[in-house]
Design a protein around this motif. Structure first.
Motif, short mmCIF file in Angstrom:
data_model
loop_
_atom_site.label_atom_id
_atom_site.label_comp_id
_atom_site.label_asym_id
_atom_site.label_seq_id
_atom_site.Cartn_x
_atom_site.Cartn_y
_atom_site.Cartn_z
N PRO A 6 0.83 -1.21 0.00
CA PRO A 6 0.00 0.00 0.00
C PRO A 6 0.87 1.26 0.00
O PRO A 6 1.99 1.26 0.51
CB PRO A 6 -0.79 -0.13 1.30
CG PRO A 6 -0.76 -1.59 1.64
CD PRO A 6 0.58 -2.08 1.16
N VAL A 7 0.32 2.33 -0.55
CA VAL A 7 1.02 3.62 -0.61
C VAL A 7 0.08 4.71 -0.14
O VAL A 7 -1.14 4.55 -0.13
CB VAL A 7 1.51 3.92 -2.04
CG1 VAL A 7 2.54 2.92 -2.49
CG2 VAL A 7 0.34 3.98 -3.01
N TRP A 8 0.68 5.82 0.26
CA TRP A 8 -0.12 6.98 0.62
C TRP A 8 -0.57 7.69 -0.66
O TRP A 8 0.22 7.93 -1.56
CB TRP A 8 0.70 7.95 1.47
CG TRP A 8 0.95 7.47 2.87
CD1 TRP A 8 2.08 6.88 3.35
CD2 TRP A 8 0.04 7.56 3.97
NE1 TRP A 8 1.94 6.58 4.68
CE2 TRP A 8 0.69 6.98 5.10
CE3 TRP A 8 -1.26 8.05 4.13
CZ2 TRP A 8 0.10 6.91 6.34
CZ3 TRP A 8 -1.86 7.97 5.37
CH2 TRP A 8 -1.19 7.41 6.46
N ARG A 9 -1.86 8.00 -0.73
CA ARG A 9 -2.41 8.80 -1.82
C ARG A 9 -3.09 10.02 -1.21
O ARG A 9 -3.27 10.12 0.00
CB ARG A 9 -3.44 8.00 -2.63
CG ARG A 9 -2.92 6.73 -3.28
CD ARG A 9 -2.17 7.00 -4.54
NE ARG A 9 -1.96 5.76 -5.31
CZ ARG A 9 -1.00 5.58 -6.17
NH1 ARG A 9 -0.11 6.54 -6.40
NH2 ARG A 9 -0.88 4.44 -6.83
N ALA A 22 -4.63 -0.47 -8.73
CA ALA A 22 -6.08 -0.57 -8.75
C ALA A 22 -6.51 -2.00 -9.07
O ALA A 22 -5.85 -2.71 -9.85
CB ALA A 22 -6.67 0.39 -9.78
N ALA A 23 -7.63 -2.41 -8.50
CA ALA A 23 -8.12 -3.78 -8.70
C ALA A 23 -8.39 -4.07 -10.16
O ALA A 23 -8.21 -5.21 -10.63
CB ALA A 23 -9.39 -3.99 -7.87
N VAL A 24 -8.82 -3.06 -10.91
CA VAL A 24 -9.13 -3.25 -12.34
C VAL A 24 -7.89 -3.68 -13.11
O VAL A 24 -7.94 -4.55 -13.99
CB VAL A 24 -9.70 -1.95 -12.95
CG1 VAL A 24 -9.89 -2.09 -14.46
CG2 VAL A 24 -11.02 -1.59 -12.28
N PHE A 97 -6.04 7.63 -10.06
CA PHE A 97 -5.39 6.31 -10.03
C PHE A 97 -6.40 5.19 -9.80
O PHE A 97 -6.26 4.10 -10.33
CB PHE A 97 -4.33 6.27 -8.92
CG PHE A 97 -3.17 7.19 -9.16
CD1 PHE A 97 -2.03 6.73 -9.79
CD2 PHE A 97 -3.21 8.51 -8.76
CE1 PHE A 97 -0.95 7.57 -10.01
CE2 PHE A 97 -2.14 9.36 -8.98
CZ PHE A 97 -1.01 8.89 -9.62
N ASP A 98 -7.42 5.48 -9.03
CA ASP A 98 -8.38 4.43 -8.65
C ASP A 98 -9.50 4.24 -9.67
O ASP A 98 -9.92 3.11 -9.94
CB ASP A 98 -9.00 4.76 -7.29
CG ASP A 98 -7.96 4.85 -6.18
OD1 ASP A 98 -6.91 4.19 -6.31
OD2 ASP A 98 -8.19 5.60 -5.21
#
Length: 481
Positions: A6-9, A22-24, A97-98
């Motif tokens: 995980p990263v900070w967004r 992203a899951a996609v 990004f998401d």
């Protein structure tokens, strides 16, 4: 090399921990829909009608999105076929990004690598996010609103309620200070660095900034975001394309160049050669009337140009008309046309200090042709100079003195730029990167020297076969004579 965990967004100024991918994207890869590419393959997709971006080692074909890009097509095309990770991180909230970028995912770059410099730079950004430094201090901006009101109200009073010429001219000085200080808040809104919501900051910037300052936010964002991505590129950065009046480097004389921003050719004709030859004398007088050019560019963007999206166009037009209505009404209280003209010029002329501040950090820095071959951070460090000042002068410079830190972290609220500066200085020392800073007066002295040197080079130009004035060096390189 891609982030593993995980990263900070930054979805809206508030730091959140998000999956690095992203899951996609993972779903497409698992389904076998993702391809593998080399950098050589990706670099071929570098034109307006064929744009691929690389973000954290993943390739995205955004060709169909280019003309709809809210920041205009120029910044996105400037990064085509290149590692755009830093640009995507620094100019966009986490939702990109998401939710949006994954739709354009086409595969992975197999030979993607990250230098130690970029790793450390990304770690700095992660640290700033983790510490909550992208969060806007609302009290800071409430104080700015109060500060602006404390300037504007006495300024209006000086014209409306006072009859002496002295009071009117003091009011003109107050108006200049108000416009200078207002521009810094407008700048923050333009970068979505207050609410961190593009729509909210765009709306208020267009409504308040246009109405009180007379400069269109849509033009500013279009030009300024291009400047950030293409900083000090002779052909691509509109902030250094000032022929026929100014030339900050003799490279401009080497041959006519096509501006990818203005979509026209710039050449050193007789008119340009004359003005540039005396630019070291004319620079400060030009800065005193530079605001008028911004007025014109704002209207051109809204009424003439059709190649860029303009959100809230009607609001901007009404706000700009409102600016001239209230300014004209205010000046009608002045008793004579002589005082009106004096008020108009003094208020605009003294506000020209803003234009000196805006140009200073880049006019004294390195320039280059075309697209930079350097990494994002080194490119910004080579083309930007910080202006040193005491804490108590931060109000005067409005955060622009930390120009490098602002270029590296444009969505970082300006009240935290000093903190970022400390980390960038350490990064530069660790990796022996160029880091330039000097005082406001030293920077002005250096700028005068650069303008003088370029002016002397302009005087040496001679008229060539094409009808423009050419550099003897350029002729030699091209076997002419």
């Amino acid at each position: 090399e891609k982030p593993d965990g995980p990263v900070w967004r930054e979805p809206g100024g508030e730091p959140v921990v998000s999956p690095a991918e992203a899951a996609v994207i993972k779903k497409k890869r698992d389904a076998g829909e993702a391809r593998k590419f080399t950098w050589d393959e990706v670099k071929k997709h570098n034109k307006r009608d064929d744009v691929w971006l690389v973000v954290e080692g993943k390739a995205f074909d955004v060709t169909s999105f280019v003309e709809r890009h809210p920041g205009g097509w120029r910044p996105i095309v400037a990064m085509a076929g290149r590692d755009s990770t830093e640009v995507m991180n620094e100019f966009h909230p986490a939702a990109v990004f998401d939710k949006y970028l994954p739709a354009y995912y086409v595969g992975d770059v197999v030979d993607y690598e990250v230098s130690e410099i970029i790793k450390d730079y990304r770690n700095i950004r992660q640290d700033l996010l983790a510490r909550g430094l992208f969060r806007t201090d609302k009290a800071y901006y409430y104080a700015k609103v109060a500060w602006l009101a404390s300037i504007l109200l006495p300024t209006l009073y000086g014209v409306i309620a006072c009859s002496s010429t002295t009071a009117h001219m003091i009011s003109a000085c107050g108006m200049a200070l108000f416009w200078q200080q207002l521009a810094f808040v407008g700048h923050d809104l333009g970068h979505s660095a207050i609410s961190h919501s593009r729509d909210i900051d765009y709306f208020w910037g267009g409504l308040i900034g246009n109405f009180l300052g007379g400069i269109g936010l849509s033009w500013w964002k279009n030009s300024h975001e291009t400047h950030h991505v293409t900083c000090n590129s002779i052909e691509m950065d509109p902030d250094i394309q000032h022929l026929p009046f100014l030339a900050i480097t003799s490279k401009i004389f080497n041959a006519p160049f096509f501006s990818t921003y203005h979509l026209k050719e710039f050449k050193t004709d007789a008119f340009a050669r004359f003005f540039v030859s005396f630019q070291h004398y004319l620079f400060y007088p030009i800065m005193s009337v530079a605001r008028f050019n911004l007025y014109v560019q704002s209207w051109i963007m809204l009424l003439v140009r059709r190649d860029e999206p303009v959100p809230y166009k009607l609001i901007e037009i009404c706000s700009l008309l409102g600016f001239w209505l209230w300014l004209g009404t205010l000046m009608s209280f002045l008793p004579t046309w002589g005082e009106r003209l004096a008020y108009f010029y003094i208020s605009h002329g003294l506000a020209g200090i803003l234009h000196i501040q805006i140009t200073l950090s880049h006019f004294i820095s390195e320039t280059f042709n075309g697209r930079s071959d350097e990494t994002w951070i080194k490119h910004q460090m080579m083309t930007t100079t910080d202006i040193t000042c005491a804490h108590w002068l931060d109000w005067f410079h409005g955060g622009l003195q930390f120009q490098l830190e602002h270029h590296l972290f444009p969505r970082l609220p300006r009240h935290n730029l000093r903190i970022a500066r400390d980390q960038i200085i350490k990064l530069a020392a660790k990796h022996e990167l160029p880091y330039y800073e000097m005082s406001f007066f030293a920077a002005n002295k250096k700028l005068c020297g650069i303008l003088h040197e370029t002016a002397m080079d302009a005087r040496k130009l001679k008229k060539g076969d094409a009808g423009f004035y050419e550099s003897p060096i350029w002729e030699g390189m091209n076997a002419r004579g």
